[in-house]
Scaffold this active site. Structure first.
Site, PDB file in Angstrom:
ATOM      1  N   ALA A  71      14.792  17.155 -12.763  1.00 15.48           N
ATOM      2  CA  ALA A  71      15.228  17.202 -11.367  1.00 15.48           C
ATOM      3  C   ALA A  71      14.098  17.787 -10.526  1.00 15.48           C
ATOM      4  O   ALA A  71      13.265  18.527 -11.030  1.00 15.48           O
ATOM      5  CB  ALA A  71      16.472  18.054 -11.247  1.00 15.48           C
ATOM      6  N   GLY A 117      16.954  16.418 -16.274  1.00 14.63           N
ATOM      7  CA  GLY A 117      17.741  15.313 -15.735  1.00 14.63           C
ATOM      8  C   GLY A 117      17.314  13.975 -16.326  1.00 14.63           C
ATOM      9  O   GLY A 117      18.131  13.052 -16.443  1.00 14.63           O
ATOM     10  N   GLU A 120      19.060  13.645 -19.487  1.00 18.68           N
ATOM     11  CA  GLU A 120      20.491  13.443 -19.195  1.00 18.68           C
ATOM     12  C   GLU A 120      20.770  11.979 -18.850  1.00 18.68           C
ATOM     13  O   GLU A 120      21.780  11.419 -19.272  1.00 18.68           O
ATOM     14  CB  GLU A 120      20.937  14.373 -18.065  1.00 18.68           C
ATOM     15  CG  GLU A 120      20.968  15.833 -18.505  1.00 18.68           C
ATOM     16  CD  GLU A 120      21.417  16.769 -17.401  1.00 18.68           C
ATOM     17  OE1 GLU A 120      20.694  16.879 -16.399  1.00 18.68           O
ATOM     18  OE2 GLU A 120      22.487  17.382 -17.536  1.00 18.68           O
ATOM     19  N   GLU A 142      15.936  23.379 -18.724  1.00 18.25           N
ATOM     20  CA  GLU A 142      16.559  24.082 -17.594  1.00 18.25           C
ATOM     21  C   GLU A 142      16.673  25.592 -17.815  1.00 18.25           C
ATOM     22  O   GLU A 142      16.535  26.378 -16.883  1.00 18.25           O
ATOM     23  CB  GLU A 142      17.955  23.508 -17.310  1.00 18.25           C
ATOM     24  CG  GLU A 142      17.946  22.162 -16.620  1.00 18.25           C
ATOM     25  CD  GLU A 142      17.781  20.987 -17.580  1.00 18.25           C
ATOM     26  OE1 GLU A 142      17.439  21.202 -18.756  1.00 18.25           O
ATOM     27  OE2 GLU A 142      18.018  19.849 -17.135  1.00 18.25           O
TER      28      GLU A 142
END
Ligand code: NAI
Length: 740
Positions: A71, A117, A120, A142
């Protein structure tokens, strides 16, 4: 045919019915997920929802060497409230659900980094194919930013790989390569990049034929035999889960001391998902994500991330247009502990040829053996292939002859710590090399200016201060003198980055930056001990405060003899505040040097610290102490930490540091200053200079002049300025008065 959506996503419609969706964020070297990504994804998938020609989808990146790096951190930093952040997570989760629920199979084709992300997204796909390239890495980092994966990562990873591995990846942020990912079941196939899309397309079509629309069953872990039984026991029974998470929590707290909320929240939401189901897990994930994003710890960890990124782009000098010169070969003088380590990172990470020189063939053989040992260790752990290892080893050649340094643009020295010897090898290097050969010293305590005094070209002399063990320690402290040329600094900064280091550049001065601020911390620990506080209480207080090891343990590791040698040099240079507590010379008289001779503050067995780390209590009698005094842990930690912070402020005021950012990064990556506190300068900004000065003055009045606050702090307390931010004070405003 290719159509594009929102620029970042394009669709290639292949004749075989596979639609290839490519992500290529315009104007950026790597893809990151920005605020608009969920909407973009949703629109792209909606645009083909009713397209009968679409039989299956391959999702991939349009970038040459990266899938999705994660992200956009700036987006997270901009979030103001936990509700806003939780909503961001829910939007991300929905985008992933959209992929997973799509009417035809979606296969991720991964080449390069699939992190955060990015992973993910890949996990929301129905299958994953990865390239066998070295650049291909998968992970959920993260936790290192003080948050957790907020788009379903905490729920999907434990459903794809064995639970213990999932927890390990989530709690450490570690990245794995494609081969390992295949073994764990995180990817389905590993193939050369050249055929990545075709293999992914084939797999997508196969899935379409087999299942039509794949259900969640596709995400069942591919485990067999005992592994499958153990996995089920740990994840599917209340008792198994209790055992698993109790253990994990215990191990975690032993390490984090409760200072980092994000790993604790990760355990909580994974457990929730396993016991109450995927949807409940997702909701818990979104809420925890929301709370963590706005936590003070995440704020500090994110600033460190930005500082590291800024350093990657910094050439190390004030003139940003200065370019580094090309380095094609590195000379390494001294094949000892440091020389071997530096040669290793130069060959294996920077990929440059190294001439490794020692004074005799035995020294050379030892150094080459050291490099070989490190490379072979990586072969054993399957981090490199045999062939790669051989190529790396071939880059390091040994020599005892100065003349062979010819052709090296940079020569780094790590011979014994002796000025006359440093001058001797400097002269030999200059005699053998080109006039502009860079001579970089890895000295730990000799001012670089003194070394440069022996040079015919002092502008080419610089310090490159590596930390031990070089293959593991992330920091490189580069030291420039008043005469060092900018191109020399820029060239060494670039070389350091290529060796995989986070590089800070500081001005020359006794102890440079890192050793100088470490001195007062260890000295204060020695003062606390001299008052009769138990050794383990001192170490524990600092570990609880967030340091990886306590200061007395560190004294044993660094060497009490080394500290005893450096102490008087610091005292001569900086005066009273470096005075050591009385009685410590007795340690040297007793030949207590620390771990190196198995005799120090702690007991050693076979050269290693004994498992339960017992203090060698005979040290109390030697120092004439009775360890009976109790001081609150917080007071011990404050005394030691503030001694370090105050010295860092002195370095800033005197212009040893170029910026507070460098000071924070140097303390965290070189000395283990607690990352969640952001470094000494962020720490001052968080507490406030006024309060720091007040605490220092209270200690000064009670304990002595060594706690007199640094002039820059006193000024900041008056003006309300900070080290960072819009009202930041400039470095170098308080030059040290020369002693008459
Ligand atoms: P070491 O004793 O392991 O290695 C020194 C090597 O230099 C030996 O192999 C020796 O044979 C070789 N040598 C001596 N004279 C030489 C010459 N004329 N030509 C070529 N090689 C010669 O010492 P270590 O620990 O590697 O330290 C080296 C330097 O790095 C010192 O200046 C030290 O202060 C500095 N340093 C050490 C750190 C540590 O943690 N050990 C950390 C940072 C810097």
């Amino acid at each position: 045919m290719t159509t594009t959506n929102k620029e970042a996503l394009s669709i290639e419609k292949r004749a075989d019915g596979v639609f290839v969706i490519r992500m290529d964020v315009p104007g950026e070297a790597v893809n990151t997920l920005r605020a608009s990504f969920a909407k973009d994804f949703s629109e792209v998938f909606a645009s083909i929802e009713n397209d009968a020609a679409c039989k299956a989808i391959v999702f991939t990146s349009g970038k040459k060497s990266g899938f999705i790096a994660g992200a956009d951190i700036a987006m997270l930093e901009a979030v103001k409230t936990d509700t806003e952040a939780a909503e961001l997570a829910r939007t991300g989760q929905k985008a992933m659900d959209r992929i997973e629920a799509f009417r035809v199979p979606v296969v991720a084709a991964i080449h390069g980094a699939a992190l955060g992300g990015g992973l993910e997204v890949a996990m929301a796909c129905h299958a994953r194919v990865a390239s066998d390239d070295k650049k291909t890495k998968l992970g959920l980092p993260e936790v290192m930013l003080g948050v957790l994966p907020g788009a379903g990562g905490t729920q999907r990873l434990p459903r794809l790989v064995p639970i213990q591995t999932a927890l390990d990846m989530l709690l450490t942020g570690k990245q794995i390569d494609a081969k390992k990912a295949k073994k764990l079941g995180l990817v389905d196939e590993v193939v050369p990049n050249a055929i990545l899309i075709d293999v992914a397309a084939k797999l997508a079509l196969e899935l379409a034929q087999k299942h039509g629309k794949p259900g969640k069953k596709e995400r069942e872990k591919k485990l067999e035999g005992f592994d499958a039984v153990q996995e089920a026991a740990l994840t599917k029974t209340p008792l198994g889960r209790k055992f698993l998470f109790d253990q994990a929590r215990k191990q975690l707290l032993a390490k984090s001391r409760g200072n980092y909320p994000s790993p604790e929240r990760i355990l909580e939401v994974v457990e929730k998902g396993l016991s109450e189901g995927f949807e409940a897990g997702l909701e818990a994930e979104a809420r925890a994500f929301g709370e963590l994003v706005v936590s003070p710890q995440a704020a500090q960890l994110m600033t460190i991330f930005f500082a590291q990124n800024a350093l990657k782009k910094d050439n190390g000098v004030s003139d940003a247009s200065v370019k580094p010169r090309e380095v094609t070969r590195v000379g390494m003088l001294g094949a000892g502990l440091m020389g071997g380590g530096i040669a290793y990172v130069t060959a294996t990470i920077a990929g440059l040829p190294v001439r490794l020189k020692d004074k005799d063939p035995e020294g050379v053989a030892r150094g080459l053996g050291h490099v070989r040992g490190l490379v072979e260790g990586r072969v054993k752990r399957k981090r490199v292939s045999r062939q790669e290892a051989n190529e790396q080893l071939a880059l390091v050649t040994g020599t005892t002859d100065d003349a062979t340094m010819k052709g090296c643009e940079v020569v780094i020295e790590a011979v014994f710590e002796d000025l006359a010897l440093k001058h001797k090898v400097l002269a030999a290097t200059e005699a053998a090399g080109a006039p502009d050969v860079i001579f970089a010293s890895n000295t730990s305590s000799i001012p670089i200016t003194k070394i440069a005094d022996g040079s015919k070209h002092p502008e080419t002399v610089i310090g490159m201060h590596y930390f031990s063990p070089v293959d593991k320690m992330p920091l490189l402290e580069i030291i420039t003198t008043a005469k060092t040329a900018d191109w020399v600094t820029a060239t060494c900064v670039e070389l350091g980055k290529k060796q995989g280091k986070t590089v800070i550049v500081v001005n020359d001065g006794t102890g440079f930056y890192t050793s100088r601020i470490l001195g007062p911390l260890m000295n204060e620990a020695a003062f606390v001990l001299s008052e009769g506080v138990k050794i383990e209480d001192i170490d524990q207080a600092l570990v609880d405060w967030g340091f990886p090891v306590g200061p007395i343990t560190l004294l044993d590791e660094v060497g009490i003899d080394v500290a005893a040698k450096v102490g008087p040099i610091m005292l001569a240079e900086f005066g009273d505040r470096m005075t050591a507590p009385p009685g410590f010379e007795k340690l040297i008289a007793d030949q207590r040097y620390g771990r190196k001779n198995k005799k120090g503050f702690y007991l050693y067995e076979d050269g290693k610290k004994s498992k339960d780390k017992k203090v060698d209590t005979s040290v109390y009698a030697l120092l004439g102490l009775e360890p009976k005094k109790h001081l609150p842990a917080d007071e011990i930690a404050q005394r030691c930490a503030l001694a370090m912070v105050n010295e860092a402020a002195h370095c800033f005021g005197e212009g040893i540091l170029r910026s507070a950012r460098d000071g924070d990064v140097g303390a965290i990556f070189g000395l283990g200053f607690p990352p969640f506190r952001g470094g000494p300068f962020r720490y001052v900004d968080t507490i406030g200079a006024k309060e720091i000065v007040r605490r220092l003055e209270r200690f000064r009045d009670r304990l002595g002049v060594r706690f007199a606050p640094a002039p820059v702090l006193v000024e900041m307390a008056k003006t309300g300025q900070t080290f960072h931010g819009t009202n930041a004070i400039k470095p170098g405003g308080f030059p040290r008065k020369k002693k008459s």
